[in-house]
Design an enzyme around this catalytic site. Structure first.
Site, PDB file in Angstrom:
ATOM      1  N   SER A 124     -28.564 -39.630  -4.990  1.00  0.00           N
ATOM      2  CA  SER A 124     -28.071 -38.331  -4.527  1.00  0.00           C
ATOM      3  C   SER A 124     -26.595 -38.420  -4.178  1.00  0.00           C
ATOM      4  O   SER A 124     -26.097 -39.480  -3.752  1.00  0.00           O
ATOM      5  CB  SER A 124     -28.871 -37.945  -3.276  1.00  0.00           C
ATOM      6  OG  SER A 124     -28.247 -36.901  -2.590  1.00  0.00           O
ATOM      7  N   TYR A 148     -32.569 -40.197   5.408  1.00  0.00           N
ATOM      8  CA  TYR A 148     -32.819 -39.898   3.987  1.00  0.00           C
ATOM      9  C   TYR A 148     -31.691 -40.491   3.126  1.00  0.00           C
ATOM     10  O   TYR A 148     -31.940 -41.222   2.158  1.00  0.00           O
ATOM     11  CB  TYR A 148     -32.913 -38.379   3.760  1.00  0.00           C
ATOM     12  CG  TYR A 148     -32.823 -38.005   2.295  1.00  0.00           C
ATOM     13  CD1 TYR A 148     -33.874 -38.273   1.428  1.00  0.00           C
ATOM     14  CD2 TYR A 148     -31.669 -37.410   1.766  1.00  0.00           C
ATOM     15  CE1 TYR A 148     -33.782 -37.966   0.073  1.00  0.00           C
ATOM     16  CE2 TYR A 148     -31.569 -37.094   0.422  1.00  0.00           C
ATOM     17  CZ  TYR A 148     -32.630 -37.368  -0.420  1.00  0.00           C
ATOM     18  OH  TYR A 148     -32.533 -37.069  -1.752  1.00  0.00           O
ATOM     19  N   LYS A 152     -31.601 -43.740   0.270  1.00  0.00           N
ATOM     20  CA  LYS A 152     -31.068 -43.732  -1.107  1.00  0.00           C
ATOM     21  C   LYS A 152     -30.042 -44.853  -1.290  1.00  0.00           C
ATOM     22  O   LYS A 152     -30.040 -45.562  -2.300  1.00  0.00           O
ATOM     23  CB  LYS A 152     -30.419 -42.372  -1.416  1.00  0.00           C
ATOM     24  CG  LYS A 152     -31.407 -41.219  -1.515  1.00  0.00           C
ATOM     25  CD  LYS A 152     -32.286 -41.355  -2.745  1.00  0.00           C
ATOM     26  CE  LYS A 152     -33.370 -40.320  -2.800  1.00  0.00           C
ATOM     27  NZ  LYS A 152     -34.412 -40.606  -3.797  1.00  0.00           N
ATOM     28  N   LEU A 199     -30.257 -24.075   0.187  1.00  0.00           N
ATOM     29  CA  LEU A 199     -29.751 -22.702   0.115  1.00  0.00           C
ATOM     30  C   LEU A 199     -30.508 -21.804  -0.869  1.00  0.00           C
ATOM     31  O   LEU A 199     -30.992 -20.734  -0.494  1.00  0.00           O
ATOM     32  CB  LEU A 199     -28.259 -22.733  -0.255  1.00  0.00           C
ATOM     33  CG  LEU A 199     -27.616 -21.369  -0.424  1.00  0.00           C
ATOM     34  CD1 LEU A 199     -27.579 -20.606   0.889  1.00  0.00           C
ATOM     35  CD2 LEU A 199     -26.204 -21.501  -1.000  1.00  0.00           C
TER      36      LEU A 199
END
Ligand code: NAD
Ligand code: UD1
Length: 337
Positions: A124, A148, A152, A199
């Site tokens: 990410s 989180y 990653k 969003l």
């Protein structure tokens, strides 16, 4: 190629299965269904005419993985399975390290036992932390601001160490920017459980009447309209990025890192207005305080992926919001109806 797709009933995994089938590959899906439904396989079949083989199970379960590798002669693994809610990761860090880090290590161990040496990992843009400048290149410094993101980053580092000791492996780390959109059929899309964190799913649920209004997290950022700027990328373009990596990198030993983004930044209010135009209705919103941990601007320099993989995102913002709206309006309650 026979491709094991972990997390293949999830949002990005399911769209990638469709693109794999369309290009003549054979996906084998494993998923524990903690954040997706088996019905997704019906939808993949409706779109492609082919139903991927599926085994329900957990990547942390070695016996399960041994069974999968014994049953199917796998050429490559695309590894999507993981948990992705930033807020939850702050509350329950061990759950995230167990699932995302231990789960991945277990998968790699079982790949090694089965002599499968090609892996694509879902990373990410969060690994860039708060970047000093934009657009972001792959060699920018990395950091993490929540469990989180740290999970990653830890996996990226573990895989690079692993590759150092096993140089005949091919490991591709794909750093996604902000995946949005849905399959053009309206049969597959993003289906977050509970209140959406991201969003576009929130905007889509306001548009369909499931939520009253959007909260815009801050309008005092140093951006053209004061709201946060992100690099939104259509999920099918993102899926195609995996296909390009599979074709180009699967047989090239090394650790390869690519940004998967469009290179274009859009603000929260630009997204809202684009969605209003696609859905032909207004999206009520109110300005709220900044969300903790948010950054002003984040968008990719996708030049390296273009030069190396021959891949570039082709779907524009209108297509992203139009496809999201088609999915949301045809499936107001997602897959859970
Ligand atoms: P998703 O939740 O829709 O898909 C993940 C799938 O993995 C789900 O179907 C879930 O049931 C499964 N899963 C989770 N833990 C598992 C386990 N231990 N064993 C087996 N299956 C398990 O999420 P997504 O949006 O499709 O994301 C896929 C990957 O991409 C994740 O690793 C995520 O962190 C990463 N990613 C996502 C985004 C995003 O905005 N969607 C951005 C960057 C990176
Ligand atoms: C989030 C995650 C990040 C992850 C990325 C892609 C956080 C803090 N970060 O980042 O780790 O890699 O998704 O999955 O959750 N916004 C609103 N109102 C909302 C939701 C969002 O105004 O209800 C704004 C945000 O402030 C931001 C933009 O919309 O400016 C995009 O937000 P979001 O979709 O959550 O993505 P990221 O913030 O990029």
């Amino acid at each position: 190629m026979k491709v094991l797709v972990t997390g293949g009933t999830g949002y990005i995994g399911s769209h990638t299965c469709i693109q794999l089938i369309k290009q003549g590959h054979t996906p084998v899906v494993i998923d524990n269904l903690c954040n997706s439904k088996e019905m997704v396989l019906d939808r993949i079949e409706q779109v492609t005419g082919a139903r991927p083989a599926f085994m329900q199970g957990d990547i942390r379960d070695s016996a399960f993985l041994k069974k999968v590798f014994a049953e199917y002669s796998i050429d490559s693994v695309i590894h999507f399975a993981g948990l992705k809610a930033v807020g939850e990761s702050v509350e329950k860090p061990l759950k995230y390290y167990d699932n995302n880090v231990s789960g991945t290590l277990n998968l790699v161990r079982e790949m090694q036992a089965a002599n499968v040496k090609s892996l694509i990992f879902s990373s990410s843009a969060t690994v860039y932390g708060d970047p000093a400048s934009v657009p972001i290149k792959e060699d920018f410094p990395t950091s993490a601001t929540n469990p989180y993101g740290r999970s990653k980053l830890m996996v990226e580092e573990c895989l690079q160490d692993f590759h150092h000791a096993n140089p005949d492996w091919s490991i591709t780390l794909l750093r996604y920017f902000n995946p949005v959109g849905a399959h053009e059929s309206g049969l597959l899309g993003e289906d977050p459980q509970g209140t959406p964190n991201n969003l576009l799913p929130f905007v889509a649920q306001v548009a369909v009447g499931r939520r009253e209004k959007l909260g815009v997290f801050g309008n005092d950022y140093p951006t053209p309209d004061g709201t946060g700027v992100r690099d939104y990328i259509h999920v099918v373009d993102l899926a195609d990025g995996h296909l390009a990596a599979l074709d180009k990198m699967a047989h090239q030993p090394g650790t390869h890192i690519f940004n998967l983004g469009t290179g274009q930044g859009n603000s929260v209010l630009e997204m809202v207005h684009a969605f209003e135009a696609a859905a032909k209705r207004s999206i009520p919103y109110e300005i709220k305080p900044r969300r903790a941990g948010d950054i002003a601007e984040c968008y990719a320099d996708p030049a390296y992926a273009k030069a190396t993989l021959g891949w570039t995102a082709t779907r524009d913002l209108q297509t992203m919001v139009k496809d999201t709206w088609r999915w949301q309006s045809k499936n107001p309650n997602g897959y859970w109806d």
